[in-house]
Design a protein around this motif. Structure first.
Motif, PDB file in Angstrom:
ATOM      1  N   GLY A  70      -2.060  12.884   9.891  1.00 52.44           N
ATOM      2  CA  GLY A  70      -2.048  11.430   9.858  1.00 52.44           C
ATOM      3  C   GLY A  70      -3.297  10.866  10.504  1.00 52.44           C
ATOM      4  O   GLY A  70      -4.106  11.607  11.086  1.00 52.44           O
ATOM      5  N   LEU A 124       8.079   2.544   2.773  1.00 55.39           N
ATOM      6  CA  LEU A 124       7.853   3.946   3.130  1.00 55.39           C
ATOM      7  C   LEU A 124       9.058   4.538   3.853  1.00 55.39           C
ATOM      8  O   LEU A 124       9.277   5.751   3.800  1.00 55.39           O
ATOM      9  N   PRO A 128       9.051   8.362   0.591  1.00 54.97           N
ATOM     10  CA  PRO A 128       7.592   8.512   0.570  1.00 54.97           C
ATOM     11  C   PRO A 128       7.008   7.988  -0.735  1.00 54.97           C
ATOM     12  O   PRO A 128       7.643   8.057  -1.801  1.00 54.97           O
ATOM     13  N   ARG A 131      -0.355   6.559  -2.690  1.00 55.92           N
ATOM     14  CA  ARG A 131      -1.147   5.332  -2.532  1.00 55.92           C
ATOM     15  C   ARG A 131      -0.977   4.431  -3.753  1.00 55.92           C
ATOM     16  O   ARG A 131      -0.844   3.211  -3.628  1.00 55.92           O
ATOM     17  N   SER A 155      -1.223   1.742   5.750  1.00 51.12           N
ATOM     18  CA  SER A 155      -1.451   3.039   6.404  1.00 51.12           C
ATOM     19  C   SER A 155      -2.249   2.905   7.695  1.00 51.12           C
ATOM     20  O   SER A 155      -2.159   3.771   8.573  1.00 51.12           O
ATOM     21  N   THR A 160       1.754   6.273  10.003  1.00 54.13           N
ATOM     22  CA  THR A 160       2.247   7.005   8.848  1.00 54.13           C
ATOM     23  C   THR A 160       1.903   8.481   8.963  1.00 54.13           C
ATOM     24  O   THR A 160       1.031   8.889   9.730  1.00 54.13           O
ATOM     25  N   GLN A 162       1.200  11.985   6.306  1.00 51.06           N
ATOM     26  CA  GLN A 162       1.051  12.507   4.954  1.00 51.06           C
ATOM     27  C   GLN A 162       2.038  13.654   4.800  1.00 51.06           C
ATOM     28  O   GLN A 162       1.995  14.625   5.557  1.00 51.06           O
ATOM     29  N   LEU A 177       2.626   9.182   1.450  1.00 47.99           N
ATOM     30  CA  LEU A 177       2.817   8.613   2.779  1.00 47.99           C
ATOM     31  C   LEU A 177       4.275   8.296   3.064  1.00 47.99           C
ATOM     32  O   LEU A 177       5.031   7.904   2.173  1.00 47.99           O
ATOM     33  N   THR A 178       4.643   8.439   4.323  1.00 47.58           N
ATOM     34  CA  THR A 178       5.911   7.939   4.823  1.00 47.58           C
ATOM     35  C   THR A 178       5.685   7.490   6.260  1.00 47.58           C
ATOM     36  O   THR A 178       4.596   7.686   6.813  1.00 47.58           O
TER      37      THR A 178
END
Length: 354
Positions: A70, A124, A128, A131, A155, A160, A162, A177-178
């Motif tokens: 991240g 998010l 997830p 982009r 982000s 966030t 990955q 992303l989450t």
């Protein structure tokens, strides 16, 4: 302290004088994370530091969410232990947020960024998103704004992570992303200790100046933090004040330094304001694109003196200046091990350029 003494101290603390026999998690924690814009680069970074390291060990840490990628130090992508992500992201949040303004200032438009961040966080947290998926949903909510810029606002302003399988050796997947808290399954630290992080940095990168700590972290105004910490100090030949932990390794400056292959963006080259301890005068750190584990830099006698690249036929080494026969032989031996690690053990090692 002269440049060579600082070089050998850095190499010893980075385990680049001799490989360590430690778990990957222990090394990742010691280094306070690894630069990971190129998601596979940390595998080479751990291989060059740990005796017997193999890819599945790190892949398991990432798949098990014990390590995470991240935006962290300097607002760049790092791979860190989960427990360190909880500590580091709150400390560098303003650095990350300021990075958004710096990169997208002219494209932000009139949208309320707090509202954008909140909307993006909710999206998010639900599941997830890539982009592009995030951008499409933001475009539907703010049709008159720059949706790509808004997607990056999420982000940068929202902590966030990955998600895997991206960054897992042998797997493929888009950058998805989450929320960092959701991925880790626990909240971020409410009052992390910056002093503890400074000590950890020094243990892995020191002795270092205040400017060095700031360059590594992206934080500013650290003098008021570091000066009261009671650290031991040294002076460089030019008179610059350096700080250090009491137990920081200080090997003999004449200690031999073996050839070491580094991956893209390795922090040993990027972790100081004054990089002369590892970069020859006039030499800059290359910042190539790609997924990682395919190119990087090469330390010879402890300093950045060549580049390497993996091609279908094998390993190509490009020295910056003439190498001795002994240095070439050492690089070839180390390069053969790198080829085996990368699954290209039948490849050749070729020198090109100078």
């Amino acid at each position: 302290m002269n440049v060579r003494a600082l070089n050998r101290a850095l190499l010893a603390r980075q385990h680049l004088l001799a490989r360590a026999e430690v778990p990957a998690a222990a090394m990742l924690g010691h280094l306070v994370g690894m630069q990971a814009q190129a998601p596979l680069a940390p595998y080479v970074g751990l291989w060059t530091r740990i005796s017997g390291f193999r890819q599945p060990e790190l892949a398991a840490l990432m798949s098990g969410r014990e390590a995470v990628r991240g935006l962290l130090m300097r607002g760049t992508v790092h791979l860190v232990l989960a427990e360190d992500a909880r500590i580091l992201r709150p400390l560098v949040q303003r650095v990350v947020a300021n990075g958004y303004t710096g990169h997208f200032g002219r494209r932000i438009g009139t949208a309320d960024l707090d509202a954008v961040a909140g909307f993006g966080r909710d999206l998010l947290a639900q599941r997830p998103r890539t982009r592009r998926q995030l951008q499409d949903e933001l475009a539907a909510r703010w049709p008159d704004q720059d949706a790509e810029a808004l997607s990056y606002a999420v982000s940068y302003l929202v902590p966030t992570a990955q998600t895997t399988p991206r960054g897992v050796w042998g797997s493929t997947g888009p950058a998805t992303l989450t929320t960092l808290e959701g991925w880790l399954g626990s909240p971020l630290a409410s009052a992390p200790s910056l002093e503890d992080v400074v000590r950890r940095y020094l243990r892995a990168f020191g002795p270092a100046s205040i400017a060095d700590v700031q360059a590594w972290s992206g934080l500013t105004k650290l003098r008021e933090v570091i000066e009261p910490m009671g650290l031991r100090t040294f002076r460089t030949e030019s008179g610059e004040l350096l700080y250090d932990v009491e137990d920081g390794l200080l090997p003999d400056p004449e200690t031999p330094a073996p050839a070491r292959f580094l991956p893209e963006y390795d922090n040993v080259l990027l972790g100081h304001a004054d990089r002369s301890r590892v970069l020859p005068p006039g030499r800059r750190v290359p910042l190539p694109p790609g997924n990682g584990a395919s190119r990087g830099t090469l330390l010879v006698d402890g300093f950045y003196r060549a580049d390497w690249r993996l091609l279908p036929e094998g390993l190509v080494v490009t020295p910056h200046a003439r190498l001795t026969a002994g240095e070439r032989a050492e690089i070839e031996a180390e390069g053969a091990q790198l080829l085996e690690f990368l699954g290209a053990g039948d490849g050749e090692i070729r020198f090109t350029g100078s």
